[in-house]
Design an enzyme around this catalytic site. Sequence first.
Site, mmCIF file in Angstrom:
data_model
loop_
_atom_site.group_PDB
_atom_site.id
_atom_site.type_symbol
_atom_site.label_atom_id
_atom_site.label_comp_id
_atom_site.label_asym_id
_atom_site.label_seq_id
_atom_site.Cartn_x
_atom_site.Cartn_y
_atom_site.Cartn_z
ATOM 1 C CB THR A 1 34.150 28.518 41.093
ATOM 2 O OG1 THR A 1 34.886 27.791 42.066
ATOM 3 C CG2 THR A 1 34.978 29.718 40.647
ATOM 4 C CG HIS B 1 31.718 32.124 45.080
ATOM 5 N ND1 HIS B 1 31.400 32.841 46.200
ATOM 6 C CD2 HIS B 1 31.880 30.833 45.496
ATOM 7 C CE1 HIS B 1 31.378 32.041 47.269
ATOM 8 N NE2 HIS B 1 31.661 30.818 46.856
#
Length: 343
Positions: free
Chosen positions: A42, A45
């Site tokens: 994450t 990202h």
Amino acid sequence: MDTMRAAVLVAPHRFEVRAVLLPPVGPDDVLVKVDRCGICGTDLHIFAGHYAADRLPLVPGHEFTGTIARMGERVTGLEPGQRVVADINVGCGHCFYCRRNEVLNCRAAWQVGIHRDGAFAEYVAIPARQIVPAPAGVAAEILALTEPVSCVVRAARKAGATFGQSVVILGAGPIGNLHVQMMRLAGAAPIIVVELSPERARLAAEAGADVVVTDPDRMQDIVRAHTGGRGADIVIESVGVPALYARAFDLIRPGGHVAAFGLTGPDATVPVGIVDMILKETSMAGSVAGMGQDVHDALTLLVHDRFRVAPFIGTVVPLADIQQTFDTIRDRPEVLKIQIAPT
């Protein structure tokens, strides 16, 4: 001391390590001095601008452990200097979803290091009710794995994994490797992993995969060969590629389940044959983050050596090197986890 060092993501692909104000500590909060914080998919990202871009500038980082440095005046049951980990998913605590441990569906939900400043810093503030005390004698590098392990604990629960079920895991990156180990603990058999990287395929086999497939063109035949021709009971998509989600339905048996775990772009869709799903009674459900009891169970499993952690704890870099680390992390498939040491 009114300031600390923190890695601030000021724009996609650009960190600045600088002095910032200490996060405020409310009456029900604690301030944690960060010992280690892992880099998560994450975080990659967020770094690339695919997720939480509207929150920048932001201090990311949510896979952390540390010691309590300060407590709000209403906090009880904790002590300064105590080693802790945390449930990073914060909700209102009393709505329908919070009561069901579906915190991220709470209208007030937020996550440390994703929606508010996190632990790529010397200190992080968090509500005391999110704190989970950690036992002495366990290395910080291991405790920092609590959050990612809690994610696979929850995924196994949501998928209903149990003894003797066949499981396919698409992708053997860091979280895919943990899925392998979690499914082994759940009693799944056989565990089949599909992974293109030879190095990560090797690590998946060492983690307990029964079969490792490196040629995606052969995966359907191999899965059927190892499941009596039926297909798998459970397929976990752990990469976040829409085309792999579509292939997942080809790999499950009638009555099987697709566990959606890999994060895609916000507009990604998967074509699903509705009639086929109804007649074959197949299913699909998402799972994203461990919360509540998942976190406590993950810590217990780690403390009692139920996970093979050596590939995850060997690479620790200083906060000052965070830009270079994020720039090169995708080029190091042999490294399953990089952790940041803020001090």
